[in-house]
Design a protein around this motif. Structure first.
Motif, PDB file in Angstrom:
ATOM      1  N   TRP A 190      35.941  77.359  66.420  1.00 16.00           N
ATOM      2  CA  TRP A 190      36.468  76.962  67.723  1.00 16.00           C
ATOM      3  C   TRP A 190      37.886  76.414  67.568  1.00 16.00           C
ATOM      4  CZ3 TRP A 190      32.960  77.774  71.700  1.00 16.00           C
ATOM      5  CH2 TRP A 190      31.621  77.892  71.309  1.00 16.00           C
ATOM      6  N   PHE A 191      38.725  76.673  68.563  1.00 16.03           N
ATOM      7  CA  PHE A 191      39.987  75.965  68.710  1.00 16.03           C
ATOM      8  C   PHE A 191      39.750  74.771  69.624  1.00 16.03           C
ATOM      9  CE2 PHE A 191      42.190  80.087  67.654  1.00 16.03           C
ATOM     10  CZ  PHE A 191      42.878  79.608  66.549  1.00 16.03           C
ATOM     11  N   ASP A 193      41.344  72.596  72.240  1.00 17.99           N
ATOM     12  CA  ASP A 193      42.453  72.470  73.187  1.00 17.99           C
ATOM     13  C   ASP A 193      42.315  71.152  73.945  1.00 17.99           C
ATOM     14  OD1 ASP A 193      43.447  75.010  72.509  1.00 17.99           O
ATOM     15  OD2 ASP A 193      42.174  75.996  73.985  1.00 17.99           O
ATOM     16  N   ASP A 194      42.807  70.085  73.322  1.00 21.60           N
ATOM     17  CA  ASP A 194      42.753  68.759  73.958  1.00 21.60           C
ATOM     18  C   ASP A 194      41.343  68.398  74.400  1.00 21.60           C
ATOM     19  OD1 ASP A 194      45.487  68.296  73.616  1.00 21.60           O
ATOM     20  OD2 ASP A 194      45.974  69.365  75.464  1.00 21.60           O
ATOM     21  N   GLY A 195      40.374  68.612  73.516  1.00 29.21           N
ATOM     22  CA  GLY A 195      38.995  68.240  73.798  1.00 29.21           C
ATOM     23  C   GLY A 195      38.146  69.367  74.348  1.00 29.21           C
ATOM     24  N   THR A 196      38.751  70.477  74.746  1.00 29.79           N
ATOM     25  CA  THR A 196      38.003  71.646  75.217  1.00 29.79           C
ATOM     26  C   THR A 196      37.931  72.657  74.089  1.00 29.79           C
ATOM     27  OG1 THR A 196      38.755  71.340  77.498  1.00 29.79           O
ATOM     28  CG2 THR A 196      37.908  73.515  76.903  1.00 29.79           C
ATOM     29  N   MET A 197      36.701  73.031  73.706  1.00 31.20           N
ATOM     30  CA  MET A 197      36.511  73.935  72.578  1.00 31.20           C
ATOM     31  C   MET A 197      36.551  75.387  73.058  1.00 31.20           C
ATOM     32  SD  MET A 197      36.388  71.642  70.324  1.00 31.20           S
ATOM     33  CE  MET A 197      35.890  72.378  68.766  1.00 31.20           C
ATOM     34  N   ARG A 198      37.432  76.159  72.426  1.00 28.49           N
ATOM     35  CA  ARG A 198      37.635  77.561  72.782  1.00 28.49           C
ATOM     36  C   ARG A 198      37.089  78.451  71.661  1.00 28.49           C
ATOM     37  NH1 ARG A 198      42.756  80.137  71.676  1.00 28.49           N
ATOM     38  NH2 ARG A 198      43.642  78.039  71.663  1.00 28.49           N
ATOM     39  N   PRO A 199      36.202  79.445  71.970  1.00 28.19           N
ATOM     40  CA  PRO A 199      35.632  80.280  70.905  1.00 28.19           C
ATOM     41  C   PRO A 199      36.721  80.964  70.089  1.00 28.19           C
ATOM     42  CG  PRO A 199      34.496  80.669  72.988  1.00 28.19           C
ATOM     43  CD  PRO A 199      35.700  79.831  73.306  1.00 28.19           C
ATOM     44  N   ALA A 200      36.528  80.996  68.746  1.00 26.31           N
ATOM     45  CA  ALA A 200      37.539  81.576  67.856  1.00 26.31           C
ATOM     46  C   ALA A 200      36.912  82.463  66.787  1.00 26.31           C
ATOM     47  CB  ALA A 200      38.369  80.476  67.211  1.00 26.31           C
ATOM     48  N   ALA A 221      46.483  74.489  70.738  1.00 21.44           N
ATOM     49  CA  ALA A 221      45.352  73.825  70.080  1.00 21.44           C
ATOM     50  C   ALA A 221      45.849  72.774  69.096  1.00 21.44           C
ATOM     51  CB  ALA A 221      44.483  74.847  69.364  1.00 21.44           C
ATOM     52  N   SER A 222      45.158  71.649  69.070  1.00 27.22           N
ATOM     53  CA  SER A 222      45.509  70.570  68.148  1.00 27.22           C
ATOM     54  C   SER A 222      44.552  70.479  66.970  1.00 27.22           C
ATOM     55  CB  SER A 222      45.511  69.231  68.894  1.00 27.22           C
ATOM     56  OG  SER A 222      44.228  68.983  69.466  1.00 27.22           O
ATOM     57  N   GLY A 223      43.446  71.212  67.034  1.00 26.09           N
ATOM     58  CA  GLY A 223      42.464  71.167  65.961  1.00 26.09           C
ATOM     59  C   GLY A 223      41.538  72.355  66.029  1.00 26.09           C
ATOM     60  N   MET A 224      40.582  72.395  65.096  1.00 26.40           N
ATOM     61  CA  MET A 224      39.573  73.448  65.079  1.00 26.40           C
ATOM     62  C   MET A 224      38.261  72.850  64.616  1.00 26.40           C
ATOM     63  SD  MET A 224      38.763  74.309  61.662  1.00 26.40           S
ATOM     64  CE  MET A 224      38.160  75.968  61.905  1.00 26.40           C
ATOM     65  N   PRO A 241      29.277  69.454  65.706  1.00 27.74           N
ATOM     66  CA  PRO A 241      30.112  70.193  64.745  1.00 27.74           C
ATOM     67  C   PRO A 241      29.764  69.840  63.305  1.00 27.74           C
ATOM     68  CG  PRO A 241      31.379  68.452  65.801  1.00 27.74           C
ATOM     69  CD  PRO A 241      30.073  68.528  66.534  1.00 27.74           C
ATOM     70  N   VAL A 242      29.790  70.861  62.439  1.00 21.94           N
ATOM     71  CA  VAL A 242      29.632  70.613  61.011  1.00 21.94           C
ATOM     72  C   VAL A 242      30.982  70.404  60.361  1.00 21.94           C
ATOM     73  CG1 VAL A 242      27.486  71.929  60.895  1.00 21.94           C
ATOM     74  CG2 VAL A 242      29.652  73.094  60.499  1.00 21.94           C
ATOM     75  N   ALA A 243      32.053  70.711  61.100  1.00 25.01           N
ATOM     76  CA  ALA A 243      33.406  70.495  60.586  1.00 25.01           C
ATOM     77  C   ALA A 243      34.351  70.345  61.755  1.00 25.01           C
ATOM     78  CB  ALA A 243      33.852  71.665  59.708  1.00 25.01           C
ATOM     79  N   LEU A 244      35.273  69.392  61.622  1.00 25.53           N
ATOM     80  CA  LEU A 244      36.359  69.196  62.578  1.00 25.53           C
ATOM     81  C   LEU A 244      37.629  68.940  61.784  1.00 25.53           C
ATOM     82  CD1 LEU A 244      34.782  66.894  65.360  1.00 25.53           C
ATOM     83  CD2 LEU A 244      35.513  69.278  65.623  1.00 25.53           C
ATOM     84  N   LEU A 245      38.642  69.762  61.993  1.00 30.62           N
ATOM     85  CA  LEU A 245      39.892  69.605  61.269  1.00 30.62           C
ATOM     86  C   LEU A 245      41.063  69.614  62.242  1.00 30.62           C
ATOM     87  CD1 LEU A 245      37.923  71.218  59.149  1.00 30.62           C
ATOM     88  CD2 LEU A 245      40.044  71.648  57.933  1.00 30.62           C
ATOM     89  N   PRO A 246      41.964  68.651  62.144  1.00 33.30           N
ATOM     90  CA  PRO A 246      43.205  68.768  62.907  1.00 33.30           C
ATOM     91  C   PRO A 246      44.049  69.874  62.332  1.00 33.30           C
ATOM     92  CG  PRO A 246      43.296  66.877  61.439  1.00 33.30           C
ATOM     93  CD  PRO A 246      41.911  67.424  61.339  1.00 33.30           C
ATOM     94  N   LEU A 247      44.742  70.597  63.173  1.00 26.79           N
ATOM     95  CA  LEU A 247      45.605  71.654  62.681  1.00 26.79           C
ATOM     96  C   LEU A 247      46.841  71.041  62.032  1.00 26.79           C
ATOM     97  CD1 LEU A 247      45.476  74.323  65.542  1.00 26.79           C
ATOM     98  CD2 LEU A 247      44.070  74.153  63.486  1.00 26.79           C
TER      99      LEU A 247
END
Length: 249
Positions: A190-191, A193-200, A221-224, A241-247
């Protein structure tokens, strides 16, 4: 170790590295344009070789058909009508019809085999083209002059690295030692987008180490993130989420 990594381009292009080596080499690609270029060239060569695949009919197929046709006598010349002649004519027509049917069956079988060969070869070429395109896109992001990386340790000893090219407006996620998802589930990217997850895109549930070109543009997007979703993916995350990373900036 870096010098040794330079020698792995061929093995990587042929998918001959073990998962840990592959993940390490893909991190190396992000900082080595020379290796990225060599991987593109070797992968293109491998794809061209793969597209040359040909298929043949089963062993003895043609010979078997020809033997059956040769065993049928040619229809005798037609003579004046009469009981004997009529009987011979009927028998001749029966034999002739059988021979015609055998020939038509042979032509149909050979035609079907040819069509099958064509379809198989076409599918192989299409798969090779798609694989080559994906490899080129990944290598293009990893080797981009403005490529930036961000790595993190994930659960159960796994690791994840996201590589972003602002110029390409693309991101690549590199995972190593990922636990396999439960049966019927898949890791989805996911991307943020300021708290909204976009499928990637989806990861291959059968591989614990892989490199995935994330679907869509990075945009703002600020993270994934990575979640576990039903096979086929979801429109919105359905699990923690099993992973959250800032871009990387």
């Amino acid at each position: 170790m870096t010098a040794e990594l330079h020698t792995l381009t061929g093995a990587y292009a042929l998918h001959a590295l073990d998962p840990d080596e592959q993940a390490e080499f893909e991190r190396h690609l992000a900082a080595c344009p020379a290796c990225a270029q060599e991987v593109r060239e070797l992968s293109a060569t491998a794809a061209r070789l793969g597209s040359a695949l040909t298929l043949v009919p089963p062993d003895g197929f043609k010979e078997s058909v020809l033997r059956r046709i040769d065993s049928v006598r040619q229809e005798p010349p037609r003579t004046s009508a009469g009981p004997a002649a009529a009987g011979a004519s009927r028998r001749g027509r029966t034999v002739s019809n059988w021979a015609l049917a055998a020939c038509l069956a042979a032509v149909a079988a050979l035609g079907a085999t040819t069509v099958w060969q064509h379809l198989e070869a076409r599918d192989a070429r299409q798969d090779a083209r798609q694989a080559q395109q994906a490899t080129d896109q990944v290598a293009d992001v990893l080797a981009a002059p403005d490529a930036r990386t961000r790595s993190a340790r994930l659960a159960d000893g796994a690791s994840g690295t996201v590589v972003v090219s602002e110029e390409r407006d693309k991101a690549v996620f590199v995972a190593a030692s990922m636990a396999r998802p439960p049966s019927g589930k898949v890791y989805q990217l996911w991307f943020d987008d300021d708290g909204t997850m976009r499928p990637a895109g989806l990861m291959d549930p059968g591989r614990t180490a892989q490199t995935v070109l994330m679907d869509g543009a990075v945009g703002d997007a600020s993270g994934m993130g990575v979640t576990v979703e039903p096979a086929g993916g979801s429109r919105h995350p359905t699990s923690q989420p099993v992973a959250l990373l800032p871009l990387p900036a």
